[in-house]
Scaffold this motif. Structure first.
Motif, short mmCIF file in Angstrom:
data_model
loop_
_atom_site.label_atom_id
_atom_site.label_comp_id
_atom_site.label_asym_id
_atom_site.label_seq_id
_atom_site.Cartn_x
_atom_site.Cartn_y
_atom_site.Cartn_z
N VAL A 51 0.85 -1.19 0.00
CA VAL A 51 0.00 0.00 0.00
C VAL A 51 0.89 1.25 0.00
O VAL A 51 1.75 1.41 0.88
CB VAL A 51 -0.93 0.02 1.22
CG1 VAL A 51 -1.84 1.25 1.18
CG2 VAL A 51 -1.77 -1.25 1.29
N HIS A 52 0.66 2.11 -0.97
CA HIS A 52 1.42 3.36 -1.12
C HIS A 52 0.44 4.53 -1.17
O HIS A 52 -0.41 4.58 -2.06
CB HIS A 52 2.26 3.31 -2.40
CG HIS A 52 3.04 4.56 -2.67
ND1 HIS A 52 4.13 4.94 -1.93
CD2 HIS A 52 2.87 5.52 -3.61
CE1 HIS A 52 4.62 6.07 -2.41
NE2 HIS A 52 3.86 6.46 -3.42
N ASP A 53 0.52 5.40 -0.18
CA ASP A 53 -0.39 6.55 -0.10
C ASP A 53 -1.85 6.12 -0.16
O ASP A 53 -2.68 6.73 -0.85
CB ASP A 53 -0.09 7.55 -1.22
CG ASP A 53 1.23 8.27 -1.04
OD1 ASP A 53 1.75 8.30 0.10
OD2 ASP A 53 1.76 8.80 -2.04
N VAL A 57 -0.81 -0.99 -4.61
CA VAL A 57 0.04 -0.90 -5.81
C VAL A 57 0.73 -2.23 -6.12
O VAL A 57 1.44 -2.34 -7.12
CB VAL A 57 1.09 0.21 -5.66
CG1 VAL A 57 0.43 1.58 -5.60
CG2 VAL A 57 1.96 -0.01 -4.41
N GLY A 58 0.51 -3.22 -5.27
CA GLY A 58 1.10 -4.54 -5.50
C GLY A 58 0.48 -5.54 -4.57
O GLY A 58 -0.19 -5.17 -3.59
N ALA A 59 0.68 -6.82 -4.85
CA ALA A 59 0.10 -7.85 -4.00
C ALA A 59 0.84 -9.17 -4.20
O ALA A 59 1.46 -9.40 -5.25
CB ALA A 59 -1.38 -8.04 -4.32
N ASP A 74 1.53 -18.13 -4.99
CA ASP A 74 0.33 -18.18 -5.82
C ASP A 74 0.37 -17.10 -6.89
O ASP A 74 0.06 -17.35 -8.04
CB ASP A 74 -0.92 -18.00 -4.95
CG ASP A 74 -1.03 -19.08 -3.90
OD1 ASP A 74 -1.15 -20.26 -4.28
OD2 ASP A 74 -0.98 -18.76 -2.70
N PHE A 75 0.71 -15.88 -6.48
CA PHE A 75 0.86 -14.81 -7.47
C PHE A 75 1.66 -13.67 -6.86
O PHE A 75 1.76 -13.52 -5.64
CB PHE A 75 -0.50 -14.29 -7.98
CG PHE A 75 -1.39 -13.69 -6.91
CD1 PHE A 75 -1.15 -12.41 -6.42
CD2 PHE A 75 -2.48 -14.39 -6.42
CE1 PHE A 75 -1.97 -11.85 -5.45
CE2 PHE A 75 -3.31 -13.84 -5.44
CZ PHE A 75 -3.05 -12.57 -4.96
N THR A 76 2.23 -12.88 -7.73
CA THR A 76 2.87 -11.62 -7.36
C THR A 76 2.45 -10.59 -8.40
O THR A 76 2.56 -10.83 -9.59
CB THR A 76 4.41 -11.75 -7.36
OG1 THR A 76 4.80 -12.76 -6.43
CG2 THR A 76 5.06 -10.43 -6.96
N ILE A 77 1.95 -9.46 -7.93
CA ILE A 77 1.47 -8.41 -8.83
C ILE A 77 2.21 -7.12 -8.55
O ILE A 77 2.30 -6.67 -7.40
CB ILE A 77 -0.04 -8.16 -8.66
CG1 ILE A 77 -0.85 -9.43 -8.89
CG2 ILE A 77 -0.51 -7.06 -9.61
CD1 ILE A 77 -2.33 -9.28 -8.60
N ILE A 78 2.75 -6.54 -9.59
CA ILE A 78 3.32 -5.20 -9.51
C ILE A 78 2.38 -4.29 -10.29
O ILE A 78 2.23 -4.45 -11.50
CB ILE A 78 4.74 -5.17 -10.11
CG1 ILE A 78 5.65 -6.11 -9.31
CG2 ILE A 78 5.30 -3.75 -10.11
CD1 ILE A 78 7.01 -6.33 -9.93
#
Length: 224
Positions: A51-53, A57-59, A74-78
């Motif tokens: 979490v940014h501001d 923004v990613g998970a 399982d997953f990486t999200i940028i």
């Protein structure tokens, strides 16, 4: 940047995360919104967002099986470029996983991950986010130490329709022995049966793959 764990579908950050998943991933890779309610409450499934501001923004989602001694990404999200989200998630995930392994009193042989093979599927869009480009992601996983398993990989669709999803590689990052050249085939088949037990419908090609693994002793680890 905040590393925040989501354990409830009512978490205000969950909707942001799910919307981001639908933007980034193909439909067959995204579990329907309401079906997340039960998995999020499973203490073994660890879902975190960057979490940014106040914005997700990613998970990343991952889990550890103490009886098998392996973990799964399982997953990486940028979700945005230029914020260092990838390194942030990787470092936080590693720190958290080591604490999970330690608290369980178990061992950690390594970590599985699925990755799209763009040489088989073509260049998927992934929401236009450059760091999510499959060519880039494969190189990142390779730098982290992942290698692909020597098998024709297929997995069941997360749309729970029994369809087969092709075009991915199953990879493994050795942790206990970084030089290991293969993994026991029985470990791979046991992991896949456990991981996909939640999906009631699986394609025949998936069962064929698992049966083939049960007829082998080892699975080689190949360069990405």
């Amino acid at each position: 940047m905040l590393y925040h764990r989501i354990t409830d579908i009512q978490d205000p950050y969950f909707r942001q995360m799910h919307d981001m998943m639908q933007t980034i991933f193909p439909p067959e890779e995204v579990l329907e919104y309401s079906l997340w309610a039960e998995p999020l409450q499973d203490p073994g499934i660890r879902v975190f967002v960057a979490v940014h501001d106040g914005e997700v923004v990613g998970a990343t989602e991952y889990r550890y099986y103490d009886d098998l001694g392996v973990a799964m990404t399982d997953f990486t999200i940028i979700g945005r470029e230029g914020l260092g989200i990838g390194p942030f998630l990787a470092k936080q995930r590693l720190r958290d996983l080591r604490s999970v392994v330690e608290s369980s009193g178990g061992s950690w042989l390594g970590m599985f991950a699925e990755i799209y093979n763009p040489y088989l599927t073509g260049d998927l869009g992934f929401g236009g986010i450059k760091p999510m480009n499959p060519y880039v992601r494969r190189e990142v996983l390779a730098h982290l130490g992942y290698r692909k398993l020597d098998l024709e990989y297929v997995h069941p669709s997360w749309q729970i329709d029994g369809e087969a999803v092709h075009g991915l590689d199953l990879c493994f990052m050795p942790v206990a022995d970084e030089e290991m050249a293969s993994v026991p085939a029985s470990l791979v088949s046991s992991f896949l049966e456990r991981y996909y037990a939640v999906l009631p419908q699986k394609p025949g090609t998936w069962y064929d793959m698992v049966a083939s693994l049960k007829g082998r002793e080892t699975v080689q680890l190949l360069p990405m």
